[in-house]
Design an enzyme around this catalytic site. Structure first.
Site, PDB file in Angstrom:
ATOM      1  N   LYS A  86       0.849  -1.203   0.000  1.00 39.29           N
ATOM      2  CA  LYS A  86       0.000   0.000   0.000  1.00 39.29           C
ATOM      3  C   LYS A  86       0.882   1.249   0.000  1.00 39.29           C
ATOM      4  O   LYS A  86       1.778   1.382   0.844  1.00 39.29           O
ATOM      5  CB  LYS A  86      -0.909   0.008   1.238  1.00 39.29           C
ATOM      6  CG  LYS A  86      -1.976  -1.068   1.192  1.00 39.29           C
ATOM      7  CD  LYS A  86      -2.726  -1.156   2.498  1.00 39.29           C
ATOM      8  CE  LYS A  86      -3.663  -0.005   2.721  1.00 39.29           C
ATOM      9  NZ  LYS A  86      -4.354  -0.136   4.038  1.00 39.29           N
TER      10      LYS A  86
HETATM   11  C1  E4P Z   1      -7.483   1.246   4.245  1.00 42.05           C
HETATM   12  O1  E4P Z   1      -6.653   1.351   3.353  1.00 42.05           O
HETATM   13  C2  E4P Z   1      -7.443   2.120   5.425  1.00 42.05           C
HETATM   14  O2  E4P Z   1      -6.195   1.938   5.993  1.00 42.05           O
HETATM   15  C3  E4P Z   1      -8.492   1.843   6.462  1.00 42.05           C
HETATM   16  O3  E4P Z   1      -9.496   1.026   5.967  1.00 42.05           O
HETATM   17  C4  E4P Z   1      -9.052   3.084   7.066  1.00 42.05           C
HETATM   18  O4  E4P Z   1     -10.163   2.740   7.865  1.00 42.05           O
HETATM   19  P1  E4P Z   1     -10.681   3.709   9.026  1.00 42.05           P
HETATM   20  O5  E4P Z   1     -11.184   4.960   8.380  1.00 42.05           O
HETATM   21  O6  E4P Z   1     -11.774   2.923   9.681  1.00 42.05           O
HETATM   22  O7  E4P Z   1      -9.522   3.976   9.920  1.00 42.05           O
END
Ligand code: E4P
Length: 224
Positions: A86
């Site tokens: 990522k």
């Molecule tokens: C995904 O890439 C994100 O890291 C994550 O889903 C963010 O989720 P949140 O808004 O619940 O922290």
């Protein structure tokens, strides 16, 4: 639509995997921090449990392209070549996505709040893009609509990048995107558990058992 778990708690991952049809796990640095354990120890435990064929998304920490490449190389070295890295959708991130794509390392463009970020990530060779549905909602916009807009951009431009919609707070957000036919959604264990948290379902199951017991005195077929 693939369904992934957005968490690094191994007990939660084991429970959700055991019960539901799950395709992989996503993490981010905040999720890893919540475990209180060494990141690669946790990630290796997750990889061992889900197997090498399941999707595992792991985020870089560096904010410059050269550092992101180093982070990415360490991630795939520790967790396997199929691990998806990522990368935040910032200018240095797009540079890193282009380089990693050329090396054959799959990436997910993350921290996406706008369709433009997703479009650029797709152009830079990202395999997935992760718009943050609930966080977009909290900014006064419509996260599901943004996600659909991104899917349309990919479809209308013949781009192979898939959606990895993230940051869900309820089952309806997930269902709307499943209906739209996006590639993947990553969802926290508590929201996955809410998918079938409908008392009517359990009342129906209980009623079937009670009716069966009046006939047989038994509560399962195996006991007959
Ligand atoms: C995904 O890439 C994100 O890291 C994550 O889903 C963010 O989720 P949140 O808004 O619940 O922290």
């Amino acid at each position: 639509m693939k369904l992934l778990i957005d968490d690094a708690n191994i007990a939660a991952i084991r429970r959700i995997y055991d019960l539901y049809p799950i395709d992989g796990v996503t993490t981010n640095p905040s999720i890893l921090a919540k475990t209180g354990k060494q990141p690669f120890d946790v990630l290796k435990e997750i990889r061992d449990f889900i197997g090498k064929d399941a999707d595992l998304h792991v985020q870089v920490l560096a904010t410059d392209a050269a550092g992101m490449l180093k982070d990415a190389e360490r991630i795939v070295k520790e967790l396997g070549e199929d691990t998806i890295v990522k990368i935040p959708c910032i200018p240095e991130g797009f540079k890193a996505m282009k380089a990693l794509s050329q090396k054959g390392i799959r990436t997910t463009g993350t921290a996406i709040y706008t369709p433009m970020q997703a479009y650029l990530a797709g152009k830079a060779g990202a395999s997935f893009t992760a718009p943050y549905i609930n966080r977009i909602d909290n900014m006064g916009y419509d996260g599901v609509a943004v996600c659909k807009e991104i899917q349309d951009i990919f479809d209308n431009n013949g781009m192979e990048t898939q959606m990895l919609a993230a940051s869900f707070k309820n089952s309806q957000q997930v269902l709307e995107l499943a209906e739209y036919g996006i590639g993947c959604a990553t969802v926290s264990p508590d929201v996955i558990e809410s998918f079938v948290a409908n008392p009517a379902i359990y009342a129906a199951v209980d009623a079937f058992i009670k009716d069966f017991e009046t006939l047989t005195g038994k509560s399962t077929m195996a006991e007959l």
